[in-house]
Design a protein around this motif. Sequence first.
Motif, PDB file in Angstrom:
ATOM      1  N   ASP A  77       0.801  -1.407  -0.049  1.00 31.83           N
ATOM      2  CA  ASP A  77      -0.020  -0.202   0.068  1.00 31.83           C
ATOM      3  C   ASP A  77       1.030   1.396  -0.275  1.00 31.83           C
ATOM      4  N   GLU A  78       1.843   1.070   1.003  1.00 34.25           N
ATOM      5  CA  GLU A  78       2.668   2.831   1.197  1.00 34.25           C
ATOM      6  C   GLU A  78       4.097   2.917   1.047  1.00 34.25           C
ATOM      7  N   ILE A  79       4.558   1.686   1.694  1.00 34.37           N
ATOM      8  CA  ILE A  79       5.936   1.549   2.027  1.00 34.37           C
ATOM      9  C   ILE A  79       6.781   1.712   1.055  1.00 34.37           C
ATOM     10  N   LEU A  80       6.648   0.755  -0.201  1.00 33.95           N
ATOM     11  CA  LEU A  80       7.522   0.419  -1.684  1.00 33.95           C
ATOM     12  C   LEU A  80       7.133   1.306  -2.201  1.00 33.95           C
ATOM     13  N   LYS A  81       6.072   2.347  -1.990  1.00 35.06           N
ATOM     14  CA  LYS A  81       5.964   3.662  -3.128  1.00 35.06           C
ATOM     15  C   LYS A  81       6.549   5.047  -2.002  1.00 35.06           C
ATOM     16  N   ALA A  82       6.843   4.972  -1.030  1.00 33.65           N
ATOM     17  CA  ALA A  82       7.054   5.956   0.187  1.00 33.65           C
ATOM     18  C   ALA A  82       9.065   5.693  -0.484  1.00 33.65           C
ATOM     19  N   LEU A  83       9.255   4.826  -0.090  1.00 39.31           N
ATOM     20  CA  LEU A  83      10.522   3.963  -0.141  1.00 39.31           C
ATOM     21  C   LEU A  83      10.717   4.650  -1.521  1.00 39.31           C
ATOM     22  N   PHE A  84      10.572   4.220  -2.403  1.00 40.38           N
ATOM     23  CA  PHE A  84      10.851   4.555  -4.097  1.00 40.38           C
ATOM     24  C   PHE A  84      11.261   5.727  -4.481  1.00 40.38           C
ATOM     25  N   GLU A  85      10.295   6.459  -3.528  1.00 36.86           N
ATOM     26  CA  GLU A  85      10.145   7.988  -3.872  1.00 36.86           C
ATOM     27  C   GLU A  85      11.315   8.749  -3.290  1.00 36.86           C
ATOM     28  N   THR A  86      11.727   7.993  -2.232  1.00 36.58           N
ATOM     29  CA  THR A  86      12.788   8.130  -1.338  1.00 36.58           C
ATOM     30  C   THR A  86      13.838   8.109  -2.058  1.00 36.58           C
ATOM     31  N   ALA A  87      14.336   6.771  -2.512  1.00 39.52           N
ATOM     32  CA  ALA A  87      15.637   6.149  -2.827  1.00 39.52           C
ATOM     33  C   ALA A  87      15.872   7.696  -4.442  1.00 39.52           C
ATOM     34  N   LEU A  88      14.763   7.753  -5.299  1.00 38.21           N
ATOM     35  CA  LEU A  88      14.885   8.531  -6.607  1.00 38.21           C
ATOM     36  C   LEU A  88      15.327  10.330  -5.690  1.00 38.21           C
ATOM     37  N   MET A  89      14.399  10.269  -4.707  1.00 39.05           N
ATOM     38  CA  MET A  89      14.810  11.837  -4.632  1.00 39.05           C
ATOM     39  C   MET A  89      16.511  11.750  -4.356  1.00 39.05           C
ATOM     40  N   SER A  90      16.934  10.829  -3.666  1.00 37.09           N
ATOM     41  CA  SER A  90      17.974  10.706  -2.981  1.00 37.09           C
ATOM     42  C   SER A  90      19.025  10.596  -3.998  1.00 37.09           C
ATOM     43  N   VAL A  91      18.981   9.987  -5.059  1.00 35.70           N
ATOM     44  CA  VAL A  91      19.588  10.036  -6.663  1.00 35.70           C
ATOM     45  C   VAL A  91      19.842  10.792  -7.377  1.00 35.70           C
ATOM     46  N   ALA A  92      18.291  11.748  -7.105  1.00 34.68           N
ATOM     47  CA  ALA A  92      18.300  13.306  -8.058  1.00 34.68           C
ATOM     48  C   ALA A  92      19.162  14.243  -7.005  1.00 34.68           C
ATOM     49  N   VAL A  93      19.066  14.590  -5.987  1.00 36.33           N
ATOM     50  CA  VAL A  93      19.464  15.770  -4.822  1.00 36.33           C
ATOM     51  C   VAL A  93      20.956  15.088  -5.472  1.00 36.33           C
ATOM     52  N   THR A  94      21.538  13.810  -4.914  1.00 38.98           N
ATOM     53  CA  THR A  94      23.225  13.849  -5.246  1.00 38.98           C
ATOM     54  C   THR A  94      23.632  13.951  -6.874  1.00 38.98           C
ATOM     55  N   ALA A  95      22.220  13.735  -7.999  1.00 34.76           N
ATOM     56  CA  ALA A  95      23.566  14.179  -9.198  1.00 34.76           C
ATOM     57  C   ALA A  95      23.173  15.175  -8.887  1.00 34.76           C
ATOM     58  N   CYS A  96      22.234  16.583  -8.084  1.00 34.52           N
ATOM     59  CA  CYS A  96      22.187  18.120  -9.052  1.00 34.52           C
ATOM     60  C   CYS A  96      23.193  18.334  -8.808  1.00 34.52           C
ATOM     61  N   SER A  97      23.679  17.482  -7.374  1.00 31.82           N
ATOM     62  CA  SER A  97      24.457  18.777  -6.295  1.00 31.82           C
ATOM     63  C   SER A  97      25.748  17.991  -6.548  1.00 31.82           C
ATOM     64  N   ALA A  98      25.733  17.148  -6.951  1.00 35.42           N
ATOM     65  CA  ALA A  98      27.124  17.048  -7.713  1.00 35.42           C
ATOM     66  C   ALA A  98      27.617  17.850  -8.952  1.00 35.42           C
ATOM     67  N   VAL A  99      26.943  18.337 -10.092  1.00 36.02           N
ATOM     68  CA  VAL A  99      27.170  18.987 -10.820  1.00 36.02           C
ATOM     69  C   VAL A  99      27.584  20.246 -10.740  1.00 36.02           C
ATOM     70  N   PHE A 100      26.890  20.829  -9.484  1.00 34.05           N
ATOM     71  CA  PHE A 100      27.271  22.440  -9.327  1.00 34.05           C
ATOM     72  C   PHE A 100      28.918  21.857  -8.121  1.00 34.05           C
TER      73      PHE A 100
END
Lengths: 274, 256
Positions: A77-100
């Motif tokens: 219901d919730e856990i996998l969806k939220a976990l997926f969202e959190t993981a993707l957010m972490s990847v996006a944040v890291t990639a974005c800050s790596a460029v800067f």
Amino acid sequence: MSHNLSKAARPANQTSVFVKRKRMYTFFFLGVIAIMIASSLIANFDYIVGIKSIPKAITWSLTKFIPNSSSWHWLTDEILKALFETALMSVAVTACSAVFAFAFSLLGTRTTKINPLIGRAVRIIASFFRNIPDVAWVLVLFMAFGQNILTGFFALFFVTFGLLTRTFIETIDEISASCVEALHASGANYMQVVFRGIIPSSAAALISWVLYMIETNIRNATLIGIISGTGIGFWFNWFLKSLNYGAAGLTLITIVVLVIAIEITSTQIRRAIL
Amino acid sequence: MPILEFKNVSKTYNNVTKALTDISFSINSGEFVAIIGPSGSGKSTILRCINRLVDATQGGIIFDEFDVCHANKNEIRQIRKKVGMIFQHYNLVERLSVIENVLHGRLGHKSTISGIIGRYTEPEKEQAFQILEKLGLTEQAYKRCDELSGGQKQRVGIARSLMQEPNLILCDEPIASLDPSTSKVIMDHLSNINKTMGITCILNLHQVDVALKYAGRIIGLTSGKIVYDGPPNQLLKSTIHEIYQSNEGELITDVA
């Protein structure tokens, strides 16, 4: 040939280095113990009680946090969806800050800085962002963005940016300094040196740092989510507060599984590129 | 016809460390010059002043019609294009292939954008392979530089500098990290380049015997000052000891 060794000459009137070293270790060891006792007295912390309660804590969590049949439906219901969202957010944040961080670190390295003043400024800014803990960033940014994914995003962004800028500066200085000198000497201009020298020579090491930050950020994002009320952290907190320990335990297990999976993958990638 | 002229050049690092004091000499086109002297005597500083990796504090340097000390950004690039440089630790981009490293010698001749994307013309590639063939590196052309031995890396360094089509090659301790037989290979290549292509070479060397054998002219440097400047056959043993501030029997060359 006889074996009576004559005594070799040693500097006179001087305590031997070996004795000095031994004394230093003893003082250091005693000092640490003294600090430990003093601080526990000041803080009213009893080590005996602390150690005694460990088995109790383990039994408590093992009995309570075992997922039961009623907690399983939360997984899909919730856990996998939220976990997926959190993981993707972490990847996006890291990639974005790596460029800067890469663009910024070029201004901060000894080999590529444009002028010493800017170089110093970059290092100070990076240290500033890195040395404020991400949790503190969340609390501050929470005022601005509220219970929003942006709160966590920017908190992770600032810390990752600061840390990556510092490590990028050191990595580039260590790996690329020699070839940068050679390319400069042959008449290459700034951008050519960056693209033909720095990127090819240090990319693998930089990517390795980015992978490490992705791992760290997935762990941190959980904690940040608890405070900012987003992602997997929100659900973990909610399960705890509604005394649904089974589902909370399930959440923890899925986080651990994800983190281990990410770690294994990034180790594989690292082995391939380094 | 002098290709390089030093006029009363001095260099002070951070306003305290005096590296060079009142250095004057001139080098003619086609010369093969060895600079010898103890560590910290200013050998590397002299070389780096020529291509402005280091800025001289005082005096003037003329290279090939350029006023090196007062050159602007564009002129510095023009100077560097004509001056090749070879390093003790080769200073290659180790993770790139040999041929890519050799082609880096052309970057000074290219526009920013074609340098960034690494677009080299067919004649440039052809020339790179010819140079590699001359230095006996054809087999290694597509190998990554970190797979090569020290001697091969140094030959890649030479190839990269030849790719610039330079008038002058500066060699900063080119054989200091190499064994005696590879050292000979490298020195023979440098000497050959000097003789057949007429490229002026200035070498910093720690090996006095090598300098005496190969160089047509020796410059002896002690704590930033020139103590000897002349042909190798007139360099007396006592002068060598003066250069290294040593007494009879204290140098490794005395043993041989």
